[in-house]
Design a protein around this motif. Structure first.
Motif, PDB file in Angstrom:
ATOM      1  N   PHE A 197      87.855  36.300  47.473  1.00 27.68           N
ATOM      2  CA  PHE A 197      86.539  35.533  48.552  1.00 27.68           C
ATOM      3  C   PHE A 197      88.317  36.308  49.468  1.00 27.68           C
ATOM      4  N   ASN A 198      88.029  35.510  50.891  1.00 29.27           N
ATOM      5  CA  ASN A 198      88.607  36.507  52.113  1.00 29.27           C
ATOM      6  C   ASN A 198      89.085  35.733  52.632  1.00 29.27           C
ATOM      7  N   ASN A 199      89.084  34.885  52.726  1.00 30.09           N
ATOM      8  CA  ASN A 199      89.678  33.066  53.845  1.00 30.09           C
ATOM      9  C   ASN A 199      91.026  32.524  52.915  1.00 30.09           C
ATOM     10  N   LEU A 200      92.210  32.325  53.796  1.00 29.42           N
ATOM     11  CA  LEU A 200      93.615  32.624  53.546  1.00 29.42           C
ATOM     12  C   LEU A 200      92.966  30.759  52.790  1.00 29.42           C
ATOM     13  N   VAL A 201      92.714  30.243  53.423  1.00 28.64           N
ATOM     14  CA  VAL A 201      93.325  28.517  52.921  1.00 28.64           C
ATOM     15  C   VAL A 201      91.270  28.376  52.442  1.00 28.64           C
ATOM     16  N   ASP A 202      90.562  29.458  51.947  1.00 28.12           N
ATOM     17  CA  ASP A 202      89.563  29.145  50.861  1.00 28.12           C
ATOM     18  C   ASP A 202      90.630  29.526  50.178  1.00 28.12           C
ATOM     19  N   LYS A 203      91.231  30.516  49.908  1.00 27.31           N
ATOM     20  CA  LYS A 203      91.735  30.342  48.787  1.00 27.31           C
ATOM     21  C   LYS A 203      92.933  29.366  48.415  1.00 27.31           C
ATOM     22  N   LYS A 204      93.471  29.317  49.154  1.00 27.45           N
ATOM     23  CA  LYS A 204      94.814  27.928  49.109  1.00 27.45           C
ATOM     24  C   LYS A 204      93.625  27.006  48.340  1.00 27.45           C
ATOM     25  N   ILE A 205      92.600  26.753  48.631  1.00 28.06           N
ATOM     26  CA  ILE A 205      92.096  25.326  48.425  1.00 28.06           C
ATOM     27  C   ILE A 205      91.106  25.839  47.236  1.00 28.06           C
ATOM     28  N   LEU A 206      91.136  26.619  47.031  1.00 28.57           N
ATOM     29  CA  LEU A 206      90.360  27.392  45.302  1.00 28.57           C
ATOM     30  C   LEU A 206      90.997  27.576  44.284  1.00 28.57           C
ATOM     31  N   MET A 207      92.534  27.748  44.627  1.00 25.00           N
ATOM     32  CA  MET A 207      93.506  28.298  43.490  1.00 25.00           C
ATOM     33  C   MET A 207      93.960  26.361  43.153  1.00 25.00           C
ATOM     34  N   VAL A 208      94.263  25.631  44.191  1.00 29.08           N
ATOM     35  CA  VAL A 208      94.753  24.131  44.370  1.00 29.08           C
ATOM     36  C   VAL A 208      93.460  23.513  43.135  1.00 29.08           C
ATOM     37  N   GLY A 209      92.699  23.536  43.766  1.00 30.12           N
ATOM     38  CA  GLY A 209      90.921  23.102  43.338  1.00 30.12           C
ATOM     39  C   GLY A 209      91.079  23.073  41.703  1.00 30.12           C
ATOM     40  N   LEU A 210      90.781  24.152  41.771  1.00 33.81           N
ATOM     41  CA  LEU A 210      90.518  24.884  40.424  1.00 33.81           C
ATOM     42  C   LEU A 210      91.731  24.317  39.223  1.00 33.81           C
ATOM     43  N   THR A 211      92.855  24.150  39.609  1.00 29.92           N
ATOM     44  CA  THR A 211      94.165  24.108  38.444  1.00 29.92           C
ATOM     45  C   THR A 211      94.032  22.866  38.303  1.00 29.92           C
ATOM     46  N   ASN A 212      93.628  21.493  39.744  1.00 28.94           N
ATOM     47  CA  ASN A 212      92.913  20.605  39.353  1.00 28.94           C
ATOM     48  C   ASN A 212      92.113  19.762  38.142  1.00 28.94           C
ATOM     49  N   VAL A 213      90.909  21.156  38.160  1.00 29.74           N
ATOM     50  CA  VAL A 213      89.688  20.935  38.101  1.00 29.74           C
ATOM     51  C   VAL A 213      90.605  20.933  36.219  1.00 29.74           C
ATOM     52  N   VAL A 214      91.154  22.229  35.722  1.00 29.48           N
ATOM     53  CA  VAL A 214      90.733  22.375  34.625  1.00 29.48           C
ATOM     54  C   VAL A 214      92.474  22.208  33.815  1.00 29.48           C
ATOM     55  N   VAL A 215      93.212  21.049  34.765  1.00 28.73           N
ATOM     56  CA  VAL A 215      94.274  20.827  33.932  1.00 28.73           C
ATOM     57  C   VAL A 215      94.140  18.938  34.058  1.00 28.73           C
ATOM     58  N   GLU A 216      93.552  18.406  34.808  1.00 32.10           N
ATOM     59  CA  GLU A 216      93.258  17.041  34.440  1.00 32.10           C
ATOM     60  C   GLU A 216      91.909  16.202  33.560  1.00 32.10           C
ATOM     61  N   ASN A 217      91.185  18.332  33.315  1.00 32.35           N
ATOM     62  CA  ASN A 217      89.766  18.087  32.874  1.00 32.35           C
ATOM     63  C   ASN A 217      89.309  19.306  31.705  1.00 32.35           C
ATOM     64  N   PHE A 218      90.401  19.256  31.242  1.00 34.18           N
ATOM     65  CA  PHE A 218      90.621  19.995  30.028  1.00 34.18           C
ATOM     66  C   PHE A 218      90.118  20.095  28.917  1.00 34.18           C
ATOM     67  N   GLU A 219      89.668  18.966  28.378  1.00 38.07           N
ATOM     68  CA  GLU A 219      88.920  18.890  27.040  1.00 38.07           C
ATOM     69  C   GLU A 219      87.494  19.047  27.562  1.00 38.07           C
ATOM     70  N   SER A 220      86.936  18.413  28.450  1.00 38.91           N
ATOM     71  CA  SER A 220      85.950  18.248  28.687  1.00 38.91           C
ATOM     72  C   SER A 220      85.575  20.216  29.663  1.00 38.91           C
ATOM     73  N   VAL A 221      86.362  20.602  30.222  1.00 37.62           N
ATOM     74  CA  VAL A 221      85.977  21.971  30.338  1.00 37.62           C
ATOM     75  C   VAL A 221      86.642  23.485  28.993  1.00 37.62           C
ATOM     76  N   GLY A 222      86.647  23.134  28.436  1.00 37.45           N
ATOM     77  CA  GLY A 222      86.956  23.158  27.038  1.00 37.45           C
ATOM     78  C   GLY A 222      87.918  24.180  27.344  1.00 37.45           C
ATOM     79  N   LYS A 223      88.678  24.892  26.291  1.00 35.30           N
ATOM     80  CA  LYS A 223      89.794  25.335  26.004  1.00 35.30           C
ATOM     81  C   LYS A 223      89.536  27.468  26.741  1.00 35.30           C
ATOM     82  N   GLU A 224      88.433  27.947  26.687  1.00 36.01           N
ATOM     83  CA  GLU A 224      87.962  29.322  26.902  1.00 36.01           C
ATOM     84  C   GLU A 224      87.581  29.224  28.109  1.00 36.01           C
ATOM     85  N   ARG A 225      87.240  28.559  28.537  1.00 34.78           N
ATOM     86  CA  ARG A 225      86.462  28.323  30.720  1.00 34.78           C
ATOM     87  C   ARG A 225      87.845  27.938  31.472  1.00 34.78           C
ATOM     88  N   SER A 226      88.733  27.114  30.451  1.00 35.45           N
ATOM     89  CA  SER A 226      89.679  26.445  31.336  1.00 35.45           C
ATOM     90  C   SER A 226      91.091  28.149  31.555  1.00 35.45           C
TER      91      SER A 226
END
Length: 976
Positions: A841-870
């Motif tokens: 990704f190139n856009n700075l705001v997109d990168k920020k949303i990406l990092m914060v959003g994916l961190t939330n996805v992994v932490v809040e859904n660790f079991e359903s996402v799966g260890k390897e994928r997380s």
């Protein structure tokens, strides 16, 4: 097949202003009928029809092709049978048409070829080559017109493999027949030298087209075929640069450019291309061409019909002057005196025709001289030639030109009736004082061998204050400030301000317009010590001065506004109004009065919108007042509603996108919780109807307005009847390669605004629509937008470091939204689309949303996402977090970028979208409280650190053995 008589009657009505709208509506109602395009072509080709109707038919056909041939997703909007028939018949049709009809149909072919040729229309080239030959010059002319209409598209394009494959395809079939015809036409011209005139004219028309195609075929690179046959081609080219024939030339004609001159103009363009791009292959021919161009410039008269030729010839010499191989031959003192006296001075001296234009067509004079559109004027071309000479030998050129400057100034001092001498002196001095090309942006660097300020004080300033100065010298004085404004201090510019504004009282159109242009440019200057700030703000201009300025500007516009066309012809005055308003902001004495003046102007020019720039600056000016007084938006909306909705009711299509943008902005700043005006509810249904989406220029503005209505009045979408049309708009947009980003924006608005209980039943269908697009014709742009959309939802509970509820949207919602279509689908999306692209990704705001959003996805859904994928996800997030690509992350101040965009003068009416920069729509940042890399890092580390088994996660990451990941872990202090 559409009824011919009906179409003819509608085309006849289009020729009368009073019935033009009725005609357009009638013709549009036939657009979708199979056979309608062929009916139009039959009318155009029929020599029994009135010529006005045939031309109207050709114009409508061209516009129909532009609108409906193929969309950005590759879908035809005409019947397949019509598409096939048009491609089959249009070449034959064009060949037998009169010239002015050929132009329109030729442009139609160019539009079709842009999407069809060569992959979907390879037979076109075979048909053209087959019909090309030495026996029928009328047919050849038609074929060459078609070929040029297709090949000229290559000229402005960036180099690419696809482009070169297309050119190669053409060259393999067309290059030899082209050269054979060039040599043949040359021989036939020799045989037809003595007439009759009609035969000779036809041959010269073919030669002109051949020269233009010569340029087309060589515009990207010199083909091997042309390099091998360079002598054959350039011998003919050189011959017609010297060609004369009294049969084709009328010495008494001042304005109309004859055929031989048109050929020479195209030749000058071609040899300039070869000089600048292919000098190594072309060098042996250059000396002869230099001598021929020199002789041509010395011998052509000063008649306006030779202006473009003189300009092109000077541009060729400019290329020569810039070439290290040839520059020394032009740079000795004797040669420079010859050049100045024989070439420069004759071409910068004002002629009687220039003075007539100054008096009789002042707006055209201004556009040619000041706007930068005068690349075809002798003055501009001679000045650029002089500057090119100066770049290679500044000292000698400066000394030589200064001697002429002083001589002309002395001539004026001896007798003030010699005002042209002073005009030449100022023009010559300005040319050598500026370094580089003189552009609308003003001079940045000056020649240190001259004193710009001293010259201004001694010779220019007196004409700025003298009421007796000759009008053109007043203009020269104002233009000098315009040109060298960056060399003047803020104090000097402040002192010049009242002198400039005093010229609004001058009766001369050019004088007061130059004053407006220069004031506008002064007010747009950046502070040299703090580039992110403008030099002048509202504290620098007294409110009473502002009132006088605006009164004068509106008065000048309305004084000349006898018709809508006259009122809107001078966009420079309205641009100055806009800039004054931008500078004074909230210090206006009577904003209501200014707004009423602007609305009055809109109402007048809406009767016949004719100048896109004037219209754009008028609407931008309205927006300045709305933004500056947004706290009183209810009051101002009441004032502007009658005009805006009046424009919609009158279907003033040119202004509709502006109306939608302003209406959307008013809702975006409308007091939260208050009921929105009833008119907004009334336009929801029309906004969702197909007719309003036909105009591409409407689409971004409609999307923004719909989003604003949904966001401001979500309760209006609480049942299926109200919600389905909006979801239909989402589906239409998400299916478009060009507008899919707007579809995601509307979807975000629906999800965050409308209560989830009302949208719940549609979520699976919405996701299926997105997945269908992802599967059927995904683009990289679409994939990235989808990823950001998912992360955007996952970010929503994060605000001011607290967890909040945004309509039940969070990372769990994200996964359910996707898995609702198919169990485990989110994991597949993560594996195949999200994780491989995290670092792309190139856009700075997109990168920020990406990092914060994916961190939330992994932490809040660790079991359903799966260890390897997380682990893979967090590994990529860590690498992005420490990368150089976000080291400068910060909230960008967009105000100056907006002001910069206001200088983009590429406004047109039609299919393009002209965004109002003052109220432009900004991307919604759901986590605007996280402002930089440190805060992102702090959030990610805190979120991960609260996980159960966090240390095990870090251990697992460090054991992967990825050097880049280990470096990231060290920078984040997780390992040492």
């Amino acid at each position: 097949m559409s009824d011919t008589n009906t179409v003819v009657q509608l085309l006849a009505k289009s020729l009368q202003p009073s019935t033009a709208k009725e005609s357009e509506n009638g013709l549009r109602s036939l657009d979708a009928h199979q056979g309608f395009p062929l009916t139009l072509l039959n009318i155009v080709s029929s020599d029994k029809m009135d010529m006005g109707i045939r031309l109207a038919g050709a114009l409508y056909f061209k516009n129909l092709v532009k609108r409906k041939w193929i969309d950005e997703d590759g879908h035809y909007h005409l019947h397949d049978e019509d598409v096939a028939a048009i491609k089959r018949e249009i070449v034959n049709l064009l060949i037998h048409l009169p010239d002015h009809l050929q132009v329109q149909i030729g442009e139609s072919i160019s539009i079709i070829a842009e999407s069809e040729f060569p992959q979907m229309w390879p037979e076109l080239l075979d048909e053209l080559v087959q019909k090309l030959g030495p026996n029928d010059m009328v047919t050849d002319k038609g074929i060459l017109k078609i070929a040029h209409s297709i090949f000229k598209r290559w000229r402005p394009l960036f180099r690419s493999d696809e482009l070169f494959l297309e050119i190669k395809f053409v060259l393999e079939k067309f290059a030899k027949p082209f050269l054979d015809l060039l040599l043949c036409v040359n021989q036939l011209i020799d045989q037809a030298e003595s007439g009759p005139k009609e035969n000779l004219s036809l041959l010269l028309e073919n030669m002109l087209l051949l020269i233009k195609i010569y340029y087309d075929l060589n515009c990207q690179d010199i083909p091997e075929f042309f390099e091998d046959h360079l002598k054959d081609g350039m011998t003919v080219v050189h011959k017609y640069l010297k060609y004369h024939n009294t049969l084709l030339e009328d010495p008494s004609e001042d304005e109309e450019v004859d055929l031989t001159t048109q050929v020479k103009i195209s030749i000058c363009e071609l040899i300039q291309l070869y000089t600048t791009r292919y000098e190594e292959e072309f060098h042996s021919f250059i000396p002869d061409f230099i001598q021929t161009v020199w002789d041509l410039l010395k011998n052509i008269t000063m008649q306006p019909k030779y202006d473009i030729l003189a300009s092109r010839a000077l541009q060729f010499l400019t290329a020569i002057a810039a070439a290290p191989t040839y520059a020394p031959t032009l740079n000795n003192e004797e040669a420079l005196k010859q050049i100045t006296e024989k070439i420069i001075l004759p071409n910068i001296t004002l002629r009687e025709s220039d003075e007539e234009m100054f008096e009789d067509d002042p707006i055209e004079y201004i556009r040619r001289d000041l706007e930068g559109s005068d690349s075809d004027t002798r003055r501009r071309a001679a000045t650029e030639f002089l500057r090119a000479l100066k770049e290679t030998n500044e000292k000698v050129v400066t000394e030589v030109i200064l001697s002429y400057v002083n001589s002309y100034l002395s001539n004026f001092q001896a007798d003030h009736s010699n005002w042209k001498s002073k005009d030449i002196a100022i023009y010559l001095f300005s040319a050598i004082a500026a370094k580089g090309s003189l552009t609308n942006a003003g001079v940045t660097v000056t020649n240190l061998l001259v004193d710009v300020i001293a010259f201004f004080t001694s010779y220019v300033a007196p004409d700025l204050v003298s009421s007796d100065a000759y009008p053109i010298l007043k203009v020269d004085a104002i233009k000098y400030i315009f040109t060298f404004r960056k060399q003047l201090t803020k104090q000097q510019l402040s002192e010049a301000f009242p002198l400039l504004s005093a010229h609004f009282q001058d009766n001369n159109y050019v004088v007061y317009t130059y004053a407006a242009v220069t004031i506008e440019k002064i007010l747009s200057l950046r502070d040299p010590t703090e580039h992110q700030k403008l030099l002048f703000d509202q504290n620098d201009i007294n409110p009473s001065v502002v009132k006088e300025l605006l009164t004068n500007l509106f008065g000048l516009m309305l004084k000349n506004g006898s018709t809508p066309e006259k009122l809107s012809e001078n966009e420079f005055l309205m641009k100055c109004v806009m800039r004054v308003l931008l500078t004074t902001r909230t210090s206006l004495q009577d904003p209501n009065d200014v707004l009423q003046q602007l609305l009055k102007i809109v109402q007048i020019i809406s009767k016949n919108p004719s100048n896109p720039k004037f219209s754009h600056y008028t609407f931008e000016s309205i927006c300045v007042i709305l933004t500056d007084y947004s706290s009183s938006i209810e009051q101002y909306l009441t004032i502007i509603k009658p005009t805006l909705f009046g424009l919609l009711n009158q279907e003033v299509q040119e202004f509709v996108p502006y109306v939608f943008q302003i209406l959307a902005y008013c809702l975006e700043v409308f007091p939260k919780g208050k009921p929105i005006p009833e008119e907004y509810h009334q336009i929801i249904k029309p906004l969702c109807s197909p007719a309003v989406w036909e105009y591409k220029g409407n689409i971004p503005a409609i999307s923004r307005l719909i989003s604003a209505i949904v966001s401001s009045s979500p309760s209006s979408f609480s049942n299926a009847e109200q919600l389905k049309p909006i979801l239909g708009v989402f589906q239409k947009l998400i299916s478009s390669k060009v507008n899919d980003n707007l579809g995601f924006h509307i979807l975000e608005t629906i999800l965050t605004s409308v209560n989830l209980q009302y949208t719940q039943n549609y979520l699976k269908e919405i996701c299926v629509i997105i997945m269908t697009r992802l599967q059927s014709y995904k683009t990289e742009k679409f994939v990235k937008q989808f990823i950001i959309f998912l992360c955007w939802i996952s970010c929503l509970p994060v605000s001011d470091s607290q967890v909040i509820d945004v309509n039940g949207l969070n990372s769990q919602f994200t996964i359910k939204f996707v898995d609702n279509v198919q169990n485990g689908l989110f994991g597949q999306i993560a594996d195949h689309f999200i994780i491989p692209r995290i670092n792309t990704f190139n856009n700075l705001v997109d990168k920020k949303i990406l990092m914060v959003g994916l961190t939330n996805v992994v932490v809040e859904n660790f079991e359903s996402v799966g260890k390897e994928r997380s682990l893979r996800t967090i590994a990529e997030v860590f690498k992005l977090l420490v990368s150089d690509s976000i080291k400068n992350y910060k909230n960008m101040d967009e105000s100056l970028e907006i002001l910069q965009n206001l200088d983009n003068d590429e406004m047109t009416f039609g299919s393009s979208y002209n965004e109002l920069n003052i109220i432009r729509s900004n991307t919604v940042d759901p986590i605007s409280n996280i402002k930089n890399r440190d805060m992102i890092t702090q959030y990610v580390k805190a979120k991960l650190g609260a996980m159960n088994g966090f240390q095990n996660l870090i251990s697992a990451l460090s054991s992967i053995g990825d050097p880049e990941l280990n470096e990231a872990l060290k920078k984040l202090s997780y390992i040492h």
